[in-house]
Design an enzyme around this catalytic site. Structure first.
Site, mmCIF file in Angstrom:
data_model
loop_
_atom_site.group_PDB
_atom_site.id
_atom_site.type_symbol
_atom_site.label_atom_id
_atom_site.label_comp_id
_atom_site.label_asym_id
_atom_site.label_seq_id
_atom_site.Cartn_x
_atom_site.Cartn_y
_atom_site.Cartn_z
ATOM 1 N N HIS A 1 -39.665 -66.821 -12.176
ATOM 2 C CA HIS A 1 -40.658 -65.925 -12.757
ATOM 3 C C HIS A 1 -41.054 -66.456 -14.133
ATOM 4 O O HIS A 1 -40.255 -67.038 -14.828
ATOM 5 C CB HIS A 1 -40.019 -64.536 -12.874
ATOM 6 C CG HIS A 1 -40.961 -63.472 -13.290
ATOM 7 N ND1 HIS A 1 -42.249 -63.374 -12.813
ATOM 8 C CD2 HIS A 1 -40.815 -62.429 -14.147
ATOM 9 C CE1 HIS A 1 -42.837 -62.331 -13.346
ATOM 10 N NE2 HIS A 1 -41.994 -61.739 -14.166
ATOM 11 N N ASP B 1 -30.529 -43.634 -17.595
ATOM 12 C CA ASP B 1 -30.702 -44.441 -18.809
ATOM 13 C C ASP B 1 -29.510 -44.193 -19.717
ATOM 14 O O ASP B 1 -28.812 -43.182 -19.607
ATOM 15 C CB ASP B 1 -31.996 -44.064 -19.530
ATOM 16 C CG ASP B 1 -32.479 -45.166 -20.453
ATOM 17 O OD1 ASP B 1 -33.384 -45.940 -20.050
ATOM 18 O OD2 ASP B 1 -31.957 -45.281 -21.583
HETATM 19 N N1 APR Z 1 -27.820 -48.766 -19.423
HETATM 20 C C1 APR Z 1 -28.900 -48.059 -19.007
HETATM 21 N N2 APR Z 1 -30.117 -48.211 -19.532
HETATM 22 C C2 APR Z 1 -30.257 -49.077 -20.546
HETATM 23 C C3 APR Z 1 -29.171 -49.841 -21.039
HETATM 24 C C4 APR Z 1 -27.904 -49.636 -20.438
HETATM 25 N N3 APR Z 1 -26.811 -50.306 -20.843
HETATM 26 N N4 APR Z 1 -29.610 -50.628 -22.040
HETATM 27 C C5 APR Z 1 -30.925 -50.381 -22.179
HETATM 28 N N5 APR Z 1 -31.330 -49.448 -21.281
HETATM 29 C C6 APR Z 1 -32.643 -48.855 -21.083
HETATM 30 C C7 APR Z 1 -33.352 -48.576 -22.405
HETATM 31 O O1 APR Z 1 -32.853 -47.404 -23.033
HETATM 32 C C8 APR Z 1 -34.813 -48.444 -21.937
HETATM 33 O O2 APR Z 1 -35.146 -47.095 -21.659
HETATM 34 O O3 APR Z 1 -33.512 -49.743 -20.405
HETATM 35 C C9 APR Z 1 -34.865 -49.289 -20.666
HETATM 36 C C10 APR Z 1 -35.766 -50.501 -20.780
HETATM 37 O O4 APR Z 1 -37.042 -50.021 -20.903
HETATM 38 P P1 APR Z 1 -38.206 -50.760 -21.735
HETATM 39 O O5 APR Z 1 -37.646 -51.283 -23.001
HETATM 40 O O6 APR Z 1 -39.378 -49.841 -21.768
HETATM 41 O O7 APR Z 1 -38.538 -52.039 -20.837
HETATM 42 P P2 APR Z 1 -39.540 -52.113 -19.600
HETATM 43 O O8 APR Z 1 -40.913 -52.387 -20.079
HETATM 44 O O9 APR Z 1 -39.319 -50.943 -18.721
HETATM 45 O O10 APR Z 1 -39.007 -53.440 -18.902
HETATM 46 C C11 APR Z 1 -37.746 -53.468 -18.291
HETATM 47 O O11 APR Z 1 -38.364 -55.229 -16.815
HETATM 48 O O12 APR Z 1 -40.243 -56.549 -16.637
HETATM 49 C C12 APR Z 1 -38.933 -56.473 -17.114
HETATM 50 O O13 APR Z 1 -38.921 -57.921 -19.053
HETATM 51 C C13 APR Z 1 -38.878 -56.587 -18.622
HETATM 52 O O14 APR Z 1 -36.498 -56.867 -18.756
HETATM 53 C C14 APR Z 1 -37.559 -55.939 -18.909
HETATM 54 C C15 APR Z 1 -37.445 -54.872 -17.816
#
Ligand code: APR
Length: 324
Positions: free
Chosen positions: A186, A44
């Protein structure tokens, strides 16, 4: 240990790297290790987040009794030699943000993540989960040198699972007996196919009236939105993680499951140069076969509407990426 013991050569433990340690990423990581399927590298952008989750999951091993390792990291070199890369990184739409803003931001996050992973794992299967799913999957393929059969989007398995669940609940039967099939993009753009949904081989059109089927289809179409409305912050993640797990299992165990996924179309269903959800066979090679099934004129119209919307967003995202 007995010095004279000659240890056998162990075959390599599969490795899955998950980019994005949010709700979907961490739930998927837990499934993968606790099912003993593969070691996991959870990455992350937020420092400490993947490390904390990984340590917490490792500390459960004394109870869960599995033998897989998980590491948390902010560095792409730790994803080296992955068999599967899962991309869940992205941001959710915030108040005041347009769909175009979100598309632009997630396009940048996802393409950068894919390109960095590609340096360390050029032979992996790339499974894309970030929304808008079909567009992001296309961008991963387009902006890397990955062959199209190694890039696939997770949507159809989730949408089909939702439909299967609603059918089982409605009929009071075990979900084990229910098969569902959802094609197309989707979200709003999906094409659930009641004609191809069965309960122990019996088409659901023999078991339910049209009004009931349409109600279940609509609930499937609104499946993500229904959960967002209940949660208020965040979106669904248990069923998305289960869906991704099923696909990873099919790849790593070379099961060649026939499932619905966003795959690259080159003439199939009359569509070209687009990622869209259709039935395919998924195994260790990646997408082994795309299956073309007969669609009615109305079903084709829905699929083409879906394709048009995905293509418009692909073009928009590509323009935005190029203008930077
Ligand atoms: N590099 C790495 N990680 C990143 C980056 C990046 N540049 N930008 C954001 N993130 C991480 C965030 O820090 C966060 O921990 O991506 C994660 C996204 O997690 P959530 O916001 O909890 O989203 P989530 O519910 O896991 O969904 C992820 O899946 O179903 C789809 O629409 C949903 O696009 C979304 C994805």
């Amino acid at each position: 240990m007995n010095k004279s013991l000659t240890l056998p050569v162990c075959s390599k433990i599969p490795k899955v790297s998950i980019i994005g340690a949010g709700n979907v990423g961490k739930t998927l990581a837990q499934r993968v290790i606790e099912h003993n399927l593969a070691d996991v590298c959870l990455l992350d952008i937020v420092e400490g987040l993947p490390q904390g989750i990984a340590l917490d999951l490792m500390e459960a091993r004394g109870i869960e009794l599995h033998n897989r390792n998980i590491i948390g990291t902010n560095e792409y070199q730790n994803t080296i030699d992955s068999d599967v890369i899962v991309i869940t990184a992205g941001i959710a739409r915030k108040p005041g943000m347009t769909r175009e803003d979100l598309l632009k931001i997630n396009a940048k996050i996802v393409t950068e993540a894919a390109q960095k992973c590609f340096i360390y794992s050029p032979d992996a299967l790339y499974l894309v989960i970030t929304n808008p799913l079909d567009v992001m999957t296309y961008l991963v393929w387009k902006t890397t040198d990955l062959p199209s059969h190694k890039v696939v989007g997770m949507a159809g398995v989730l949408d089909s699972s939702r439909l299967q669940t609603f059918i089982a609940m409605e009929l009071g039967v075990s979900v084990n007996d229910v098969q569902g099939m959802v094609l197309g993009g989707h979200g709003d753009l999906m094409l659930p196919l009641p004609r191809y949904c069965t309960v122990s081989g019996i088409p659901i059109t023999e078991l339910m009236d049209t009004v009931t089927i349409e109600r279940l289809v609509q609930r499937t179409r609104d499946g993500g939105a229904e959960i967002v409305k209940l949660l208020k912050t965040g979106s669904a993640y248990y069923a998305p993680a289960s869906s991704a797990f099923q696909m990873i299992e099919s790849v790593l165990l070379n099961q060649s499951q026939l499932l619905s996924a966003a795959v690259y179309l080159q003439g199939e269903y009359g569509l070209n140069d687009i990622y869209l959800g259709v039935p395919c066979r998924l195994g260790c090679y990646g997408v082994e076969q795309i299956i073309e099934i007969n669609l009615t004129d109305e079903e084709k119209r829905t699929l083409y509407d879906s394709a048009r919307s995905v293509r418009d967003n692909i073009n928009l995202a590509l323009e935005q990426l190029e203008s930077e």
